[in-house]
Design a protein around this motif. Structure first.
Motif, PDB file in Angstrom:
ATOM      1  N   MET A  78      18.443  35.559  37.273  1.00  0.00           N
ATOM      2  CA  MET A  78      18.895  35.436  35.889  1.00  0.00           C
ATOM      3  C   MET A  78      20.385  35.723  35.789  1.00  0.00           C
ATOM      4  O   MET A  78      20.900  35.987  34.709  1.00  0.00           O
ATOM      5  CB  MET A  78      18.111  36.389  34.998  1.00  0.00           C
ATOM      6  N   LYS A  81      21.853  38.690  33.665  1.00  0.00           N
ATOM      7  CA  LYS A  81      21.698  38.870  32.215  1.00  0.00           C
ATOM      8  C   LYS A  81      20.224  38.732  31.896  1.00  0.00           C
ATOM      9  O   LYS A  81      19.684  37.627  31.943  1.00  0.00           O
ATOM     10  CB  LYS A  81      22.501  37.823  31.449  1.00  0.00           C
ATOM     11  N   TYR A 220      14.807  35.722  18.599  1.00  0.00           N
ATOM     12  CA  TYR A 220      15.961  34.822  18.601  1.00  0.00           C
ATOM     13  C   TYR A 220      17.254  35.636  18.653  1.00  0.00           C
ATOM     14  O   TYR A 220      18.143  35.365  19.445  1.00  0.00           O
ATOM     15  CB  TYR A 220      15.948  33.939  17.352  1.00  0.00           C
ATOM     16  N   LEU A 225      21.933  37.214  21.804  1.00  0.00           N
ATOM     17  CA  LEU A 225      23.013  38.122  22.207  1.00  0.00           C
ATOM     18  C   LEU A 225      23.237  38.006  23.711  1.00  0.00           C
ATOM     19  O   LEU A 225      24.366  38.033  24.194  1.00  0.00           O
ATOM     20  CB  LEU A 225      22.646  39.567  21.868  1.00  0.00           C
ATOM     21  N   LEU A 226      22.138  37.873  24.432  1.00  0.00           N
ATOM     22  CA  LEU A 226      22.220  37.807  25.891  1.00  0.00           C
ATOM     23  C   LEU A 226      22.652  36.433  26.380  1.00  0.00           C
ATOM     24  O   LEU A 226      23.483  36.311  27.264  1.00  0.00           O
ATOM     25  CB  LEU A 226      20.839  38.080  26.484  1.00  0.00           C
ATOM     26  N   ARG A 227      22.014  35.434  25.838  1.00  0.00           N
ATOM     27  CA  ARG A 227      22.295  34.068  26.268  1.00  0.00           C
ATOM     28  C   ARG A 227      22.481  33.182  25.055  1.00  0.00           C
ATOM     29  O   ARG A 227      21.576  32.497  24.622  1.00  0.00           O
ATOM     30  CB  ARG A 227      21.114  33.525  27.096  1.00  0.00           C
ATOM     31  N   PRO A 228      23.690  33.191  24.506  1.00  0.00           N
ATOM     32  CA  PRO A 228      23.912  32.392  23.309  1.00  0.00           C
ATOM     33  C   PRO A 228      23.603  30.927  23.630  1.00  0.00           C
ATOM     34  O   PRO A 228      23.921  30.454  24.700  1.00  0.00           O
ATOM     35  CB  PRO A 228      25.399  32.571  23.028  1.00  0.00           C
ATOM     36  N   GLY A 229      22.966  30.272  22.705  1.00  0.00           N
ATOM     37  CA  GLY A 229      22.716  28.849  22.915  1.00  0.00           C
ATOM     38  C   GLY A 229      21.383  28.547  23.560  1.00  0.00           C
ATOM     39  O   GLY A 229      20.923  27.417  23.518  1.00  0.00           O
ATOM     40  N   LEU A 230      20.758  29.528  24.156  1.00  0.00           N
ATOM     41  CA  LEU A 230      19.492  29.251  24.849  1.00  0.00           C
ATOM     42  C   LEU A 230      18.465  28.688  23.866  1.00  0.00           C
ATOM     43  O   LEU A 230      17.670  27.822  24.203  1.00  0.00           O
ATOM     44  CB  LEU A 230      18.947  30.523  25.507  1.00  0.00           C
ATOM     45  N   GLY A 232      19.372  27.374  20.869  1.00  0.00           N
ATOM     46  CA  GLY A 232      19.991  26.491  19.891  1.00  0.00           C
ATOM     47  C   GLY A 232      20.291  27.229  18.595  1.00  0.00           C
ATOM     48  O   GLY A 232      20.419  28.447  18.594  1.00  0.00           O
ATOM     49  N   ARG A 258      11.542  28.686  28.126  1.00  0.00           N
ATOM     50  CA  ARG A 258      12.897  29.077  27.786  1.00  0.00           C
ATOM     51  C   ARG A 258      13.080  30.589  28.005  1.00  0.00           C
ATOM     52  O   ARG A 258      14.076  31.025  28.578  1.00  0.00           O
ATOM     53  CB  ARG A 258      13.098  28.744  26.324  1.00  0.00           C
ATOM     54  N   LYS A 261      13.754  32.215  31.422  1.00  0.00           N
ATOM     55  CA  LYS A 261      15.079  32.226  32.024  1.00  0.00           C
ATOM     56  C   LYS A 261      15.800  33.529  31.780  1.00  0.00           C
ATOM     57  O   LYS A 261      16.822  33.804  32.385  1.00  0.00           O
ATOM     58  CB  LYS A 261      15.922  31.106  31.421  1.00  0.00           C
TER      59      LYS A 261
ATOM     60  N   MET B   1      31.441  38.042  22.616  1.00  0.00           N
ATOM     61  CA  MET B   1      30.821  38.246  23.919  1.00  0.00           C
ATOM     62  C   MET B   1      31.566  37.468  24.973  1.00  0.00           C
ATOM     63  O   MET B   1      32.064  36.393  24.730  1.00  0.00           O
ATOM     64  CB  MET B   1      29.386  37.750  23.823  1.00  0.00           C
ATOM     65  N   SER B 151      28.556  26.556  28.796  1.00  0.00           N
ATOM     66  CA  SER B 151      27.571  27.485  28.250  1.00  0.00           C
ATOM     67  C   SER B 151      26.545  27.953  29.266  1.00  0.00           C
ATOM     68  O   SER B 151      25.812  28.890  29.038  1.00  0.00           O
ATOM     69  CB  SER B 151      26.846  26.833  27.078  1.00  0.00           C
ATOM     70  N   GLU B 152      26.461  27.261  30.390  1.00  0.00           N
ATOM     71  CA  GLU B 152      25.450  27.618  31.375  1.00  0.00           C
ATOM     72  C   GLU B 152      26.133  28.114  32.629  1.00  0.00           C
ATOM     73  O   GLU B 152      27.292  27.824  32.880  1.00  0.00           O
ATOM     74  CB  GLU B 152      24.612  26.383  31.733  1.00  0.00           C
ATOM     75  N   TYR B 153      25.368  28.812  33.434  1.00  0.00           N
ATOM     76  CA  TYR B 153      25.947  29.232  34.688  1.00  0.00           C
ATOM     77  C   TYR B 153      26.097  28.021  35.580  1.00  0.00           C
ATOM     78  O   TYR B 153      25.292  27.101  35.549  1.00  0.00           O
ATOM     79  CB  TYR B 153      25.041  30.242  35.370  1.00  0.00           C
ATOM     80  N   GLU B 227      20.242  21.948  27.642  1.00  0.00           N
ATOM     81  CA  GLU B 227      20.717  23.294  27.288  1.00  0.00           C
ATOM     82  C   GLU B 227      22.145  23.243  26.753  1.00  0.00           C
ATOM     83  O   GLU B 227      22.468  23.887  25.762  1.00  0.00           O
ATOM     84  CB  GLU B 227      20.709  24.200  28.531  1.00  0.00           C
ATOM     85  N   ARG B 230      22.287  21.840  23.388  1.00  0.00           N
ATOM     86  CA  ARG B 230      21.810  22.807  22.424  1.00  0.00           C
ATOM     87  C   ARG B 230      22.906  23.818  22.094  1.00  0.00           C
ATOM     88  O   ARG B 230      23.138  24.158  20.942  1.00  0.00           O
ATOM     89  CB  ARG B 230      20.619  23.551  23.026  1.00  0.00           C
ATOM     90  N   ALA B 231      23.579  24.275  23.134  1.00  0.00           N
ATOM     91  CA  ALA B 231      24.651  25.258  22.937  1.00  0.00           C
ATOM     92  C   ALA B 231      25.773  24.658  22.106  1.00  0.00           C
ATOM     93  O   ALA B 231      26.325  25.303  21.217  1.00  0.00           O
ATOM     94  CB  ALA B 231      25.177  25.740  24.277  1.00  0.00           C
ATOM     95  N   ASP B 233      25.456  22.334  19.979  1.00  0.00           N
ATOM     96  CA  ASP B 233      24.949  22.210  18.628  1.00  0.00           C
ATOM     97  C   ASP B 233      25.062  23.514  17.850  1.00  0.00           C
ATOM     98  O   ASP B 233      25.423  23.530  16.673  1.00  0.00           O
ATOM     99  CB  ASP B 233      23.480  21.791  18.699  1.00  0.00           C
ATOM    100  N   THR B 234      24.747  24.605  18.538  1.00  0.00           N
ATOM    101  CA  THR B 234      24.872  25.917  17.911  1.00  0.00           C
ATOM    102  C   THR B 234      26.316  26.142  17.480  1.00  0.00           C
ATOM    103  O   THR B 234      26.586  26.637  16.391  1.00  0.00           O
ATOM    104  CB  THR B 234      24.468  27.025  18.891  1.00  0.00           C
TER     105      THR B 234
END
Lengths: 584, 399
Positions: A78, A81, A220, A225-230, A232, A258, A261, B1, B151-153, B227, B230-231, B233-234
């Motif tokens: 992970m 995170k 949510y 906080l941990l994974r913004p966007g995960l 949406g 989801r 992850k 963050m 947004s992703e690793y 993903e 989606r990010a 979009d946010t």
């Protein structure tokens, strides 16, 4: 999941010209195989083992498979995170300890900030030190200066978000952030949420047994906080996963995929932990008339003094606790007060209390303790008994008494050095007999080889009680555990024991469960101890007092039921959550 | 963050090897020896002599490597462990040294693969016999695939793709065999650094391999793609909300300005000259401010109506996926093709089936049910050989 526009994908194929040129070159045998192996090793995971594990002292911490797995996944699958969401009592702190130990080993932890609810900060500090050899400073330590003065800090989240410290906390780039009881940041409109949202960090580990407190939005918020966007946007998340009537979950598989992850959740039934039974025997004794007189005098004094000067609360609370522990414990404090404070009101009252103490020839609890250890000598392996008291004076007296009766005794208190403490525990294991300990023992030491524990006096803070029990009733204990509580009739101890602890089944709760009950209760700001004391001194009559304690028990019971319901709800949502598997 | 890229947790992939300490030691030893170096092991300390060799940039002469777990402060020398500078250096060097070459799979080296349609069946496999007829060549390419987005690793993986030199078909079984025989425990002598491909052949096979690879990683890319979208979009949504907030603020400000101007207008009508001049000045200033706010507002409204196309484009561009595919090694793999005789037994009846077979590739031919002519598969395995070879479907429908 629909509702968003796709971003572009750009694919670049790197040319192979360089090495296609080498096609015609002659080479040494084996050279090509080594190139292949080198390429494969380069792509490999140099980190895919927990290398610090072998550095851990097996006597200090016993790791369980699910804990090692969780630490591994959080770190390597992970990307550092993770939301650690094991059910209560499975050792999330241990998982974080392993993670931090590993990061320390790899030197990726130049600055670490652990945020916990206030009442757990010291416990975290002790566990990390005793079990993992990791030294953290706690914001309650005298040496604590500020958040920019130390690199390894454990702090109450509310201290960190306070006006005084907030900016310092935010100004720093932290390597690692640990957030205990992460469900307290579920609400995006709170200062706590805002603090975590603004914090800058590379790795983060959030802990909670109940990621969902009220509704799925909690999840949510914490995950975002941990994974913004995960997940949406909030709206899309809602439309997609929550049925419009808000009651049911839809598209659960996708949600779990989801969550997989970022979240690790072990369930009790999936682990091989097998706790033995614990039997609690509470013995209340009639005090002697002299003891009763002393108790009454002290209680009256405390009540009177408190009504005049609330600033002395701590010391008055101490007196009230000491009087039920032992007269000697009380004596010391009163003498100190009499002789060290010149402008003391009520000096005469204190003098007469001293007289009452001098008059006491039989200390009921100590006499009755002899019955228990006598029983133990015949029935328990090497007659091993641990006797806990909060006070050194009581400890000394009990030790003398037991020794004079011919028992092998061992003393354990906070004044010993770390190596002395180890030696004491070792002696106790080898020689058997009775270990008389103060609550200094509660920090991180394991005594599974003993299964009989006596509470000579009872801390008013239930967490303390559970920490004591936790020394013997823990993973690795193979026998049933017996706990004897000693209390004098019609004293505060009897109230606390009878009306509070037994009503919430305190002695059957784990630290995790307790902390979730207490945290809820203490959300209001007053500590459990304060609540007990306030009730004690403010009651106008015996009946009042009883009613007050009953009311407190009802509160506790409610919190407990809420905590239980929450657990149930969460296990419903995460049922079948397949967390043992990774995607590779 | 913070959103610093993490390099620590690359996902383990099929082709990557676990970098354990024993792998590190084994590889280092073999590499140094292949350079003509010598190693004298004294417990955890290796005394190494590196020759003056044009194949290596390592300093010639003697040096000590510390291979132990305990960092003994008194011992002097280069540490050797997965992340040590020395090991990383020889990996870099070795990977570049002979990226192309040849490898031969002998029949006796590859594991014999029994056809899947025999695996779940009660029919017993008594013996297998391989008869190689001719040599074939394939190419195996190790590709580094990196998928990156803000947004992703970053996901990096190493993939092996095998393509038959003749048919240009992908040979998945050969990929697995290749990975097995090039693992760290292999010290095969069946490799040569000289490849018999022409550059043109190699290039064409490489292209085919690349296409196959892209097929192969499609699902992963799709997932990251979703993903990232989606990010994005946010973020767009957050921007939208922020603008909405700004619009509200400006609207409030505008209405405040409006009422102030209104009040001033009243004052202008009812006050004396001096005050009037002052009020007029004030009103002029406020009107200018009003205009400014109003114009910003109508801009914002216009953008809002259009859905912020510019900002959206910007955000989505920033979240775009960058997929990078790099071939790192190309190996010509020579293997044998021939036949495999499989002796089957069932309750005293013995029959022999012959199938096409390739070493490292497994069975290359399908066998059919003698009754219904359906192919035997893992789902429809052989059921009996008593009368003839029959599939499960036939025997279950015609007992």
């Amino acid at each position: 999941m629909s509702g968003y526009d796709l971003v572009d994908i750009e694919v670049t194929h790197e040319a192979a010209d360089d090495f296609l040129d080498s096609l015609s070159e002659d080479g040494i045998d084996g050279g090509h195989l080594q190139s292949i192996q080198a390429v494969r090793l380069q792509a490999g995971q140099p980190d895919s083992e927990l290398r610090s594990l072998k550095e851990l002292d097996e006597n200090s911490v016993k790791l369980l498979e699910h804990q090692v797995d969780a630490a591994y996944r959080a770190l390597f699958e992970m990307d550092g995170k993770a939301l650690l969401a094991d059910e209560v009592g499975l050792g999330k702190t241990i998982e974080v300890g392993m993670i931090l130990k590993e990061m320390h080993f790899r030197e990726t932890d130049e600055s670490v900030l652990i945020l916990t609810p206030a009442q757990l900060a010291k416990q975290w500090q002790a566990e990390l030190r005793e079990k993992f050899g990791l030294d953290f400073i706690c914001n309650y330590d005298d040496e604590f200066e500020d958040f920019d003065a130390h690199d390894y800090i454990i702090a109450s989240i509310d201290t960190a978000k306070s006006e005084r410290h907030r900016q310092t906390v935010l100004d720093r780039d932290w390597d690692v952030l640990v957030l205990d009881e992460a469900h307290y940041v579920k609400n995006e409109e709170t200062d706590r949420y805002d603090l975590i949202d603004r914090l800058s960090y590379n790795y983060a580990f959030f802990l909670t047994a109940t990621p969902i407190q009220n509704e799925l939005t909690d999840l949510y918020n914490v995950v975002s906080l941990l994974r913004p966007g995960l997940f949406g946007t909030r709206d899309v998340f809602h439309q997609y996963f929550v049925n419009s009537n808000q009651e049911t979950l839809v598209n659960r598989d996708e949600l779990q995929d989801r969550l997989n992850k970022v979240m690790i959740r072990n369930r009790r039934e999936d682990t091989d932990i097998d706790f033995t039974d614990r039997t609690v025997d509470t013995r209340t004794f009639d005090p002697t008339p002299k003891e009763r007189e002393l108790y009454q005098a002290v209680s009256d004094y405390v009540k009177g003094a408190y009504s005049q000067d609330q600033g002395q609360k701590l010391v008055l609370m101490l007196l009230q606790k000491e009087v039920v522990s032992s007269p000697v414990a009380l004596k010391k404090t009163i003498e100190k007060r009499l002789y060290e404070q010149s402008e003391l009101t009520h000096a005469d009252e204190l003098e007469s209390i001293l007289d009452l103490i001098e008059d006491i020839d039989t200390v009921t609890k100590q006499e009755r303790l002899l019955d228990i250890v006598e029983e133990a000598r015949d029935n328990v392996e090497m007659g091993r008994v641990i006797v806990f008291t909060q006070f050194r004076a009581t400890q000394r007296q009990v030790l003398d008494r037991l020794a004079s009766e011919g028992y092998t005794v061992h003393a354990f208190h906070g004044g010993h050095s770390s190596s002395e403490k180890e030696q004491i525990v070792e002696n106790f294991e080898e020689q058997g007999g009775i270990l008389v300990s103060t609550d200094a023992m509660s920090e991180g030491r394991n005594l599974q080889f003993c299964n009989l524990l006596v509470n000579m006096d009872l801390p008013w803070n239930p967490m303390r009680v559970e920490q004591r029990i936790g020394r013997v009733h823990r993973i690795g204990q193979k026998r049933d555990v017996f706990i004897f509580n000693m209390a004098l009739k019609d004293t505060v101890e009897e109230y606390v024991l009878d009306r509070l602890y037994h009503k919430i089944d305190l002695f059957q709760q784990s630290v995790g469960e307790l902390s979730s009950i207490l945290s809820r209760l203490e959300e209001s700001g007053t500590s459990f101890e304060d609540q007990i004391f306030d009730r004690l001194v403010n009651a106008d009559s015996e009946v009042d007092l009883e009613n007050d304690f009953d009311a407190m028990a009802v509160d506790l019971q409610e919190q407990r039921e809420l905590a239980d319901k929450l657990e149930e709800f969460n296990s419903g949502v995460f049922e079948g959550f397949d967390l043992g598997e990774s995607n590779d | 963050m913070s959103s610093k890229a993490l390099t620590w947790g690359k996902a383990m992939t099929d082709a990557a090897l676990a970098v354990t300490q024993s792998a590190v030691k084994e590889f280092t030893e073999r590499y140094l020896e292949s350079l003509g170096g010598t190693i004298e092991k004294k417990g955890d300390k290796w005394v190494v002599t590196v020759p003056d060799n044009e194949d290596t940039g390592l300093p010639a002469g003697q040096m000590s490597l510390l291979t132990g777990d305990d960092t003994n402060e008194e011992a002097t020398g280069e540490p050797l462990h997965p992340e040590s500078e020395f090991f990383q250096r020889i990996l870099r060097e070795a990977s570049k040294r002979r990226p192309t070459g040849k490898l031969t799979i002998e029949s006796d080296q590859a594991e014999v693969e029994i056809p899947q349609w025999l695996e779940g069946s009660d029919v017993e496999v008594r013996e297998t016999q391989l008869t190689p007829y001719y040599d074939r060549a394939a190419v195996v390419v190790l590709f580094q695939v990196s998928i990156e987005t803000v947004s992703e690793y970053q996901q990096e993986s190493l993939r092996a793709i095998a393509i038959d030199g003749h048919s240009e078909q992908r040979l998945p079984e050969l990929e697995e065999t290749f990975l097995r025989i090039t693992s760290i425990t292999t010290d095969t002598t069946n490799t040569a650094s000289q490849s018999a491909f022409s550059e043109a052949d190699a290039r064409s096979l490489l292209d085919t391999a690349q296409n196959q690879l892209m097929e192969n990683v499609r699902t992963e890319i799709d997932e990251v793609h979703r993903e990232a979208s989606r990010a994005a979009d946010t973020e767009v949504e957050e921007y939208r909300q922020l603008q909405q907030q700004r619009i509200q603020e400006l609207e409030e400000e505008r209405s405040k300005l409006f009422s102030k101007i209104d009040k001033l207008s009243e004052a202008i009508n009812s006050s004396n000259q001096d005050d009037r001049v002052e009020a007029l000045k004030q009103r002029k200033k406020l009107k200018a401010e009003y205009e400014e706010v109003d114009s910003e507002l109508s801009d914002l409204h216009e953008q809002q109506d259009k859905g912020y196309p510019q900002k959206q484009k910007e955000i989505r561009k920033r979240h775009a996926l960058d997929v990078r595919v790099t071939p790192l090694t190309v190996t010509r793999v020579e293997y044998e093709r021939g036949e495999m005789d499989i002796e089957l037994a069932e309750e005293g009846v013995i029959r022999t089936v012959t199938v096409g077979y390739g070493s490292g590739i497994g069975p290359t031919e399908n066998v059919r049910c003698s009754l219904c002519d359906r192919e035997f598969t893992a789902e429809n395995p052989i059921q009996t050989i008593k009368d003839s070879l029959r599939c499960r479907r036939c025997t279950s429908s015609n007992p």
